[in-house]
Design an enzyme around this catalytic site. Sequence first.
Site, PDB file in Angstrom:
ATOM      1  N   SER A 104       0.830  -1.215   0.000  1.00 24.39           N
ATOM      2  CA  SER A 104       0.000   0.000   0.000  1.00 24.39           C
ATOM      3  C   SER A 104       0.860   1.259   0.000  1.00 24.39           C
ATOM      4  O   SER A 104       0.353   2.358   0.185  1.00 24.39           O
ATOM      5  CB  SER A 104      -0.912  -0.006   1.221  1.00 24.39           C
ATOM      6  OG  SER A 104      -0.147  -0.295   2.369  1.00 24.39           O
ATOM      7  N   THR A 228      -1.323   3.042   4.412  1.00 25.54           N
ATOM      8  CA  THR A 228      -0.456   4.217   4.466  1.00 25.54           C
ATOM      9  C   THR A 228       0.587   4.136   5.573  1.00 25.54           C
ATOM     10  O   THR A 228       0.289   3.670   6.660  1.00 25.54           O
ATOM     11  CB  THR A 228      -1.374   5.416   4.821  1.00 25.54           C
ATOM     12  OG1 THR A 228      -2.313   5.559   3.796  1.00 25.54           O
ATOM     13  CG2 THR A 228      -0.609   6.680   5.052  1.00 25.54           C
ATOM     14  N   THR A 246       1.797   6.867   0.537  1.00 25.93           N
ATOM     15  CA  THR A 246       0.760   5.853   0.324  1.00 25.93           C
ATOM     16  C   THR A 246       0.442   5.687  -1.158  1.00 25.93           C
ATOM     17  O   THR A 246       0.659   6.613  -1.954  1.00 25.93           O
ATOM     18  CB  THR A 246      -0.543   6.257   1.054  1.00 25.93           C
ATOM     19  OG1 THR A 246      -1.500   5.202   0.953  1.00 25.93           O
ATOM     20  CG2 THR A 246      -1.150   7.521   0.478  1.00 25.93           C
ATOM     21  N   ARG A 256      -7.464  10.005  -8.333  1.00 26.50           N
ATOM     22  CA  ARG A 256      -7.940  10.180  -6.943  1.00 26.50           C
ATOM     23  C   ARG A 256      -6.767  10.536  -6.024  1.00 26.50           C
ATOM     24  O   ARG A 256      -5.722   9.902  -6.059  1.00 26.50           O
ATOM     25  CB  ARG A 256      -8.608   8.892  -6.479  1.00 26.50           C
ATOM     26  CG  ARG A 256      -9.164   8.927  -5.047  1.00 26.50           C
ATOM     27  CD  ARG A 256      -8.193   8.369  -4.049  1.00 26.50           C
ATOM     28  NE  ARG A 256      -8.790   8.182  -2.722  1.00 26.50           N
ATOM     29  CZ  ARG A 256      -8.107   7.865  -1.635  1.00 26.50           C
ATOM     30  NH1 ARG A 256      -6.807   7.699  -1.696  1.00 26.50           N
ATOM     31  NH2 ARG A 256      -8.710   7.716  -0.482  1.00 26.50           N
ATOM     32  N   THR A 279      -4.377   7.313   9.239  1.00 30.80           N
ATOM     33  CA  THR A 279      -4.390   6.250   8.244  1.00 30.80           C
ATOM     34  C   THR A 279      -5.801   5.675   8.216  1.00 30.80           C
ATOM     35  O   THR A 279      -6.524   5.758   9.204  1.00 30.80           O
ATOM     36  CB  THR A 279      -3.350   5.163   8.551  1.00 30.80           C
ATOM     37  OG1 THR A 279      -3.419   4.152   7.544  1.00 30.80           O
ATOM     38  CG2 THR A 279      -3.568   4.514   9.906  1.00 30.80           C
ATOM     39  N   GLY A 280      -6.174   5.122   7.073  1.00 35.25           N
ATOM     40  CA  GLY A 280      -7.520   4.572   6.966  1.00 35.25           C
ATOM     41  C   GLY A 280      -8.189   5.082   5.707  1.00 35.25           C
ATOM     42  O   GLY A 280      -7.523   5.366   4.709  1.00 35.25           O
TER      43      GLY A 280
END
Length: 367
Positions: A104, A228, A246, A256, A279-280
């Site tokens: 990621s 990330t 990330t 995006r 993060t998330g």
Amino acid sequence: MSNGKLTRRGFFQGMAGVGVAIAAPTYAKAPAGRSEGKPSKAEKAGGRPAYAEAAAGRPFFISTWKHGKPANEKAAEVLTSGGSLLDAVEKGINTAELDPEVMSVGVGARPNEEGILQLDAVIMDGPTHRAGAVAALEQIATPISVARRVMEKTYHTLLAGDGALRFALAEGFEPQQLLTPKALELWMKWKADPKRKQFRRGAPDEKPIIRPDEKQQRPGAHGDDHDTITMAALDAAGNLVAGGSTSGLSWKLSGRVGDVPLLGCGIFVDNTVGAAGATGDGDEMAKFCSSFAIVERMRAGADPQSACEAVLRWMLEVHPENEKIEACVYAANKKGEFGAASIRPGDFTYAVWWPGMSELRTAKSVL
Ligand code: GLY
């Protein structure tokens, strides 16, 4: 201590000459209404204090996910070998970018819906309150290093897409194929699935909020092997630097940009107060400027743990459906007190480093 792999033994040997104190962690003064002192039995059983813990030495590094541990260790090595705090954060984050097993971030990450890797990164320097970021950058393995050049070599803060790539090439970064056979295979599998989850509203299988198939997006049971990297660092003089890198969400639309390179979202630093990182699900977290919101709560007097939890609760108050998303944050203040939280239980593994300590933790959840 080569290749950023700092063993516990190597670490103690490395620190022996620099006169650092190795001590048990201390705990910050509890917020009103909570007990002061050491964590309660219940808190110990849960493996965490109810309020901000304080690093028992400096420097202090805090990073997201299990790849945050080697990143912290590399950062500590760079700093204790005479590098700057910016060098430490950059080189620490480079370890995740260059590790193809970290799917990621950087090389080997999962691509967007077109099978192309577009990377986001950011760095912010507390003492100068300057920052640099790149978004949707292709072909460059170390976007955090390009972000640093944006900060140091331009008057801009964020370069995106083709312009970011051309800037990187002009700065001497080598273009390369970042897609590994493993990531390509995953993308081909996703692409071939007629029922694949997508980010366009109205897609036949749209599930609001829980975006693409969680199993595809997060192969680990608790997601501690993905996502990330963001890092915050505090040196002995009380200066703070933070950074992040990330590939964003797997199978995202081309172009995006997530929360990471947006200042105040993925990271934020105020050198007089502290730093925070996130993060998330960056699309949702960006709507709350989560890192800035945490730092502002600390400025108003909250300890880092309470500030993290307050922002996640705010996200739930505004959008109750956020109980289904992955949203994880951490913070550190100038005193070395730190905290971390996730919305869902067990979602967030983070790494801490201070002299004598390098380990992974599970953050407290607010649900
Ligand atoms: N938090 C990473 C992203 O959503 O882009």
